[in-house]
Design an enzyme around this catalytic site. Structure first.
Site, PDB file in Angstrom:
ATOM      1  CG  ASP A  12      -1.730  -1.181   1.329  1.00 16.34           C
ATOM      2  OD1 ASP A  12      -2.522  -1.693   0.339  1.00 16.34           O
ATOM      3  OD2 ASP A  12      -1.932  -1.920   2.393  1.00 16.34           O
ATOM      4  CE  LYS A  15       3.429  -2.410  -5.202  1.00 17.25           C
ATOM      5  NZ  LYS A  15       3.178  -2.208  -3.564  1.00 17.25           N
ATOM      6  CB  ALA A  38      -1.877  -6.295  -5.246  1.00 16.40           C
ATOM      7  N   GLY A  39      -3.546  -4.643  -4.870  1.00 17.76           N
ATOM      8  CA  GLY A  39      -5.156  -3.211  -5.635  1.00 17.76           C
ATOM      9  C   GLY A  39      -4.058  -1.566  -5.525  1.00 17.76           C
ATOM     10  CG  HIS A  40      -0.693  -1.510  -7.916  1.00 19.84           C
ATOM     11  ND1 HIS A  40       0.390  -2.281  -8.787  1.00 19.84           N
ATOM     12  CD2 HIS A  40      -0.455  -1.816  -6.664  1.00 19.84           C
ATOM     13  CE1 HIS A  40       1.171  -2.643  -8.187  1.00 19.84           C
ATOM     14  NE2 HIS A  40       0.286  -2.871  -6.497  1.00 19.84           N
ATOM     15  CB  THR A  41      -5.506   3.484  -6.015  1.00 18.16           C
ATOM     16  OG1 THR A  41      -6.339   2.616  -5.254  1.00 18.16           O
ATOM     17  CG2 THR A  41      -6.241   4.926  -6.479  1.00 18.16           C
ATOM     18  CD  GLN A 224       0.782  -8.973  -3.026  1.00 19.88           C
ATOM     19  OE1 GLN A 224       1.581  -9.664  -3.849  1.00 19.88           O
ATOM     20  NE2 GLN A 224      -1.372  -8.941  -3.336  1.00 19.88           N
ATOM     21  CB  THR A 239       1.541 -12.555  -0.190  1.00 15.99           C
ATOM     22  OG1 THR A 239       0.380 -12.882  -1.417  1.00 15.99           O
ATOM     23  CG2 THR A 239       2.857 -12.564  -1.346  1.00 15.99           C
ATOM     24  CB  ALA A 325      -7.285  -0.067  -2.932  1.00 13.06           C
TER      25      ALA A 325
END
Length: 464
Positions: A12, A15, A38-41, A224, A239, A325
């Site tokens: 978080d 990235k 995973a979530g990339h914003t 991650q 993970t 996210a």
């Protein structure tokens, strides 16, 4: 420039923004690990896009690749794809999905949701652990190659038959006799995905190495972060994939010597779920009760400045929008940890830091961890078993006032020297502690609000 972009703490870090920025000058962006846990914003042109499987380079219209060690959920992939289009971005580049990538099936998600370990470890219940187990078992895994093959139906039947007892135990099916019907439903759901994905399937090892040989530039995007790595992280709260820079080379079959290694470090660490967190502000039980959008009163902020660590942690969490996210869960917040960052720099061979969310710390007093202590012993090494170790803080306290919009714009234009003095003191000590310079300082989620001018030059001076 060819670069690997990884996270330095427990994830978080932002990235997605850094990859999005660097993608402007890259031909390819390849995701090398993880899954849709995973979530990339990304915030660009006033719009926010959250990606879970698709590499961030798609927003820039670049060629994107999903590597062989990515756990691939086709439903999430197409949701990501549609999200990019709905946000008004064009998908101009090529899409490559590695034939060796492992597919997250409905039974993986059912087993993750119903499994005992998922509750203990605080997993996202996206099926990542069970699909990783299948990958390791080698006989019950379904790859992208299997997904697009004529034998998909029979493969699913065979795997479901082998997992029948487990599926009954987690109540995914009522009785063993229902297994064949369950398998048929899984096939009916995934067969259409197979047809849609087929044009994208190929070999990342061959295609990406050929691109490099022809002079194309490339970003390798990690999901991650280092301290969640299945080998080097804070086990068991990690993970199921390799999150380090070395993992990028191993997973994609690429020569890491051709790449610069950029680690994204959020100005303060956060952690989702269980696991030791030496510099934590407040405690996880209180954090769990928070809702996104809560505000602190003036009195609470004063108490935070005066030393109430629980309120300081909440203040950082709310200002930083530290809610997952992917899961929406509140993230635990902590003081900067130079011991953890020095470990991260060492095992990744980090060339440069990219600092994010440092603006969130404006107006808040902070200090940094410089060692750990346990049972009268002190260490500057990051322990394999982190439980029970207490933070030892440096003598310096860092503070700077919030920057006005005009000051932020001036810093972007003028460069590193225009940043607040207290912020530069913090950056200086981080650089010295980790023996690694900084190349960019993000002051906002927006792509354009990032200081790059003279940052690397000035921070390298700290190491002389």
């Amino acid at each position: 420039m060819n670069a690997v972009v990884i996270g330095a703490y427990w994830g978080d870090e932002g990235k997605g923004k850094i990859v999005d920025m660097l993608a402007a000058n890259s031909d390819w962006v390849a995701r090398f690990n993880g899954g849709d846990n995973a979530g990339h914003t990304i915030v660009a042109n006033g719009k926010e896009v959250v990606l879970h499987v698709v590499p961030a380079g798609m927003v820039q219209g670049k060629n994107v690749a999903i590597g062989p060690d990515v756990f691939f959920n086709p439903k999430t992939f197409f949701a990501d794809y549609e999200g990019v289009l709905k946000a008004g971005f064009r998908v101009n580049g090529r899409i490559l999905i590695d034939e060796r990538a492992h597919v997250i099936m409905p039974y993986h998600i059912a087993l993750d949701a119903g499994g005992e370990a998922s509750g203990k470890l605080g997993t996202t219940k996206r099926g990542i652990g069970p699909v990783a187990k299948d990958k390791a078992s080698r006989t019950e895994d379904i790859t992208i190659c299997d997904l697009v093959s004529p034998g998909l139906r029979e493969k699913i039947k065979a795997v479901v038959a082998a997992k029948t007892a487990e599926l009954v135990a987690v109540k995914a099916i009522e009785k063993a006799a229902d297994a064949e019907k369950y398998a048929e439903a899984a096939y009916a759901e995934y067969a259409p995905y197979a047809e849609k994905i087929r044009p994208y399937v190929g070999s990342c090892a061959y295609e990406l190495n050929a691109a490099l040989d022809s002079g194309k530039t490339m970003l390798l995007e990690g999901a991650q972060s280092t301290l969640l790595d299945v080998v080097h992280g804070t086990r068991p709260y990690v993970t199921s994939s390799n999150c380090t820079a070395g993992g990028a080379a191993a997973n994609l079959g690429i020569d890491l010597r051709k790449f610069k290694i950029i680690a994204v470090v959020k100005a303060y660490p956060t952690r989702v779920g269980e696991g030791a967190f030496p510099s934590e502000l407040g405690n996880y039980e209180d954090a769990k009760k928070e809702k996104k959008g809560e505000t602190l009163t003036a009195a609470e902020k004063k108490n935070a400045v005066d030393g109430d660590q629980g309120l300081l942690g909440k203040w950082i969490r709310q200002d930083g929008r530290e809610f997952g996210a992917t899961t929406g869960r509140p993230r635990r917040t902590g003081y900067p940890d130079f011991v953890a960052l020095n470990y991260s720099a060492m095992i990744n061979g980090v060339d440069e830091w990219a600092i994010t969310k440092i603006d969130i710390l404006s107006g808040k007093p902070l200090k940094a961890v410089v060692a750990y202590e346990k049972d009268g012993r002190k260490t500057t090494r990051f322990p394999f078993k982190l439980e029970g170790w207490k933070p030892v803080y440096g003598n310096r306290e860092y503070f700077w006032n919030a920057m006005a919009e005009s000051e932020i714009k001036a810093a972007v234009a003028k460069g590193y020297d225009a940043l607040p003095g207290g912020m530069k003191e913090y950056i200086r000590d981080l650089v010295i502690a980790t023996k690694t310079p900084v190349s960019m300082v993000s002051l906002s989620p927006e792509r354009e609000i990032t200081v790059t001018k003279d940052v690397l030059k000035r921070t390298m001076e700290y190491l002389r």
